[in-house]
Scaffold this motif. Sequence first.
Motif, mmCIF file in Angstrom:
data_model
loop_
_atom_site.group_PDB
_atom_site.id
_atom_site.type_symbol
_atom_site.label_atom_id
_atom_site.label_comp_id
_atom_site.label_asym_id
_atom_site.label_seq_id
_atom_site.Cartn_x
_atom_site.Cartn_y
_atom_site.Cartn_z
ATOM 1 N N ARG A 256 37.401 47.258 26.811
ATOM 2 C CA ARG A 256 37.407 47.447 28.267
ATOM 3 C C ARG A 256 37.749 46.182 29.029
ATOM 4 O O ARG A 256 38.348 46.244 30.099
ATOM 5 C CB ARG A 256 36.054 47.991 28.729
ATOM 6 C CG ARG A 256 35.899 49.433 28.279
ATOM 7 C CD ARG A 256 34.894 50.263 28.974
ATOM 8 N NE ARG A 256 34.588 50.007 30.337
ATOM 9 C CZ ARG A 256 33.457 50.397 30.894
ATOM 10 N NH1 ARG A 256 32.537 51.030 30.188
ATOM 11 N NH2 ARG A 256 33.222 50.160 32.165
ATOM 12 N N THR A 257 37.339 45.036 28.514
ATOM 13 C CA THR A 257 37.561 43.782 29.248
ATOM 14 C C THR A 257 38.824 43.042 28.809
ATOM 15 O O THR A 257 39.293 42.169 29.530
ATOM 16 C CB THR A 257 36.369 42.834 29.062
ATOM 17 O OG1 THR A 257 36.248 42.495 27.671
ATOM 18 C CG2 THR A 257 35.080 43.433 29.604
ATOM 19 N N GLU B 148 26.926 48.653 31.789
ATOM 20 C CA GLU B 148 28.026 48.643 32.757
ATOM 21 C C GLU B 148 27.958 47.385 33.620
ATOM 22 O O GLU B 148 28.991 46.814 33.982
ATOM 23 C CB GLU B 148 28.000 49.902 33.622
ATOM 24 C CG GLU B 148 28.402 51.160 32.894
ATOM 25 C CD GLU B 148 29.843 51.159 32.397
ATOM 26 O OE1 GLU B 148 30.718 50.550 33.057
ATOM 27 O OE2 GLU B 148 30.081 51.757 31.338
ATOM 28 N N VAL C 245 29.636 44.601 31.848
ATOM 29 C CA VAL C 245 31.093 44.726 31.919
ATOM 30 C C VAL C 245 31.601 44.229 33.276
ATOM 31 O O VAL C 245 32.584 43.483 33.352
ATOM 32 C CB VAL C 245 31.550 46.178 31.643
ATOM 33 C CG1 VAL C 245 33.052 46.342 31.890
ATOM 34 C CG2 VAL C 245 31.189 46.587 30.215
ATOM 35 N N GLU C 246 30.915 44.623 34.351
ATOM 36 C CA GLU C 246 31.311 44.162 35.693
ATOM 37 C C GLU C 246 31.199 42.645 35.789
ATOM 38 O O GLU C 246 32.067 41.980 36.367
ATOM 39 C CB GLU C 246 30.450 44.833 36.761
ATOM 40 C CG GLU C 246 30.779 46.291 36.976
ATOM 41 C CD GLU C 246 29.901 46.930 38.036
ATOM 42 O OE1 GLU C 246 29.467 46.221 38.974
ATOM 43 O OE2 GLU C 246 29.644 48.146 37.920
ATOM 44 N N TRP C 247 30.123 42.087 35.239
ATOM 45 C CA TRP C 247 29.930 40.639 35.273
ATOM 46 C C TRP C 247 31.042 39.941 34.489
ATOM 47 O O TRP C 247 31.607 38.947 34.941
ATOM 48 C CB TRP C 247 28.553 40.267 34.707
ATOM 49 C CG TRP C 247 28.281 38.811 34.827
ATOM 50 C CD1 TRP C 247 28.526 37.853 33.878
ATOM 51 C CD2 TRP C 247 27.765 38.120 35.962
ATOM 52 N NE1 TRP C 247 28.180 36.615 34.352
ATOM 53 C CE2 TRP C 247 27.703 36.765 35.631
ATOM 54 C CE3 TRP C 247 27.331 38.534 37.217
ATOM 55 C CZ2 TRP C 247 27.231 35.801 36.526
ATOM 56 C CZ3 TRP C 247 26.866 37.575 38.098
ATOM 57 C CH2 TRP C 247 26.823 36.236 37.747
ATOM 58 N N ASP D 9 34.028 41.081 33.894
ATOM 59 C CA ASP D 9 35.277 41.195 34.654
ATOM 60 C C ASP D 9 35.366 40.097 35.718
ATOM 61 O O ASP D 9 36.428 39.492 35.918
ATOM 62 C CB ASP D 9 35.400 42.574 35.310
ATOM 63 C CG ASP D 9 35.775 43.668 34.328
ATOM 64 O OD1 ASP D 9 36.335 43.370 33.249
ATOM 65 O OD2 ASP D 9 35.506 44.852 34.639
ATOM 66 N N MET D 10 34.243 39.827 36.375
ATOM 67 C CA MET D 10 34.219 38.765 37.375
ATOM 68 C C MET D 10 34.457 37.404 36.712
ATOM 69 O O MET D 10 35.247 36.593 37.198
ATOM 70 C CB MET D 10 32.882 38.760 38.122
ATOM 71 C CG MET D 10 32.800 37.713 39.206
ATOM 72 S SD MET D 10 31.160 37.624 39.949
ATOM 73 C CE MET D 10 30.152 37.142 38.554
ATOM 74 N N CYS D 11 33.795 37.172 35.589
ATOM 75 C CA CYS D 11 33.969 35.899 34.868
ATOM 76 C C CYS D 11 35.419 35.715 34.422
ATOM 77 O O CYS D 11 35.953 34.599 34.464
ATOM 78 C CB CYS D 11 33.042 35.835 33.658
ATOM 79 S SG CYS D 11 31.306 35.606 34.072
ATOM 80 N N ILE D 12 36.050 36.799 33.996
ATOM 81 C CA ILE D 12 37.457 36.740 33.585
ATOM 82 C C ILE D 12 38.319 36.312 34.770
ATOM 83 O O ILE D 12 39.225 35.481 34.635
ATOM 84 C CB ILE D 12 37.906 38.105 33.016
ATOM 85 C CG1 ILE D 12 37.222 38.351 31.675
ATOM 86 C CG2 ILE D 12 39.420 38.171 32.885
ATOM 87 C CD1 ILE D 12 37.322 39.790 31.187
ATOM 88 N N LYS D 13 38.032 36.856 35.941
ATOM 89 C CA LYS D 13 38.790 36.472 37.151
ATOM 90 C C LYS D 13 38.542 35.003 37.490
ATOM 91 O O LYS D 13 39.463 34.266 37.843
ATOM 92 C CB LYS D 13 38.405 37.352 38.340
ATOM 93 C CG LYS D 13 38.748 38.801 38.183
ATOM 94 C CD LYS D 13 40.234 39.028 38.193
ATOM 95 C CE LYS D 13 40.609 40.485 38.244
ATOM 96 N NZ LYS D 13 40.654 41.157 36.953
ATOM 97 N N SER E 186 40.517 33.009 34.948
ATOM 98 C CA SER E 186 41.953 33.139 35.199
ATOM 99 C C SER E 186 42.390 32.318 36.400
ATOM 100 O O SER E 186 43.533 31.879 36.476
ATOM 101 C CB SER E 186 42.331 34.609 35.432
ATOM 102 O OG SER E 186 42.143 35.340 34.250
#
Length: 142
Positions: free
Chosen positions: A11-12, A44, A47-49, A51-55, A58
């Motif tokens: 998912r991530t 979940e 996963v949201e956390w 996703d934020m860390c990935i941003k 990046s």
Amino acid sequence: MGLSIGQVAERTGLSVHALRFYEREGLLADQVRRESNGRRVYTEDDVEWLDMCIKFRSSGMPLDTIRKYTDLVRQGSGNEQERLELLRSHQEHVATQLADLQECMRVITHKVTVYQQHLDSGDADCLWSGPPVARDNTSEAS
């Protein structure tokens, strides 16, 4: 029911190795729950956390800064000003990066236009090849 490490990786877009690294480095807001057999179980919210860390990553945010932000979140309310300052600082960094990239894009777009005009017209004079290079007609012995 939670998500397995493989499901979260899918998912991530992070590898299983990267997920373990994020956990080891203290970059997750909540402790990852484990089943009786030791397997990680994600939520979940995890996963949201992530996703934020990935941003954040990046956009160039250092791991130490993400860790500091994570620590502040774990502490709960009362440190919102520190969180805001951390995020504003990174926001300024990203704004500078965007401005630099816009300038790069301007130069690249100009060069693409020049080359396209050259190819469309067959006119070699529309290309700038740089300053002439002085050539020495003598050869050096090796």
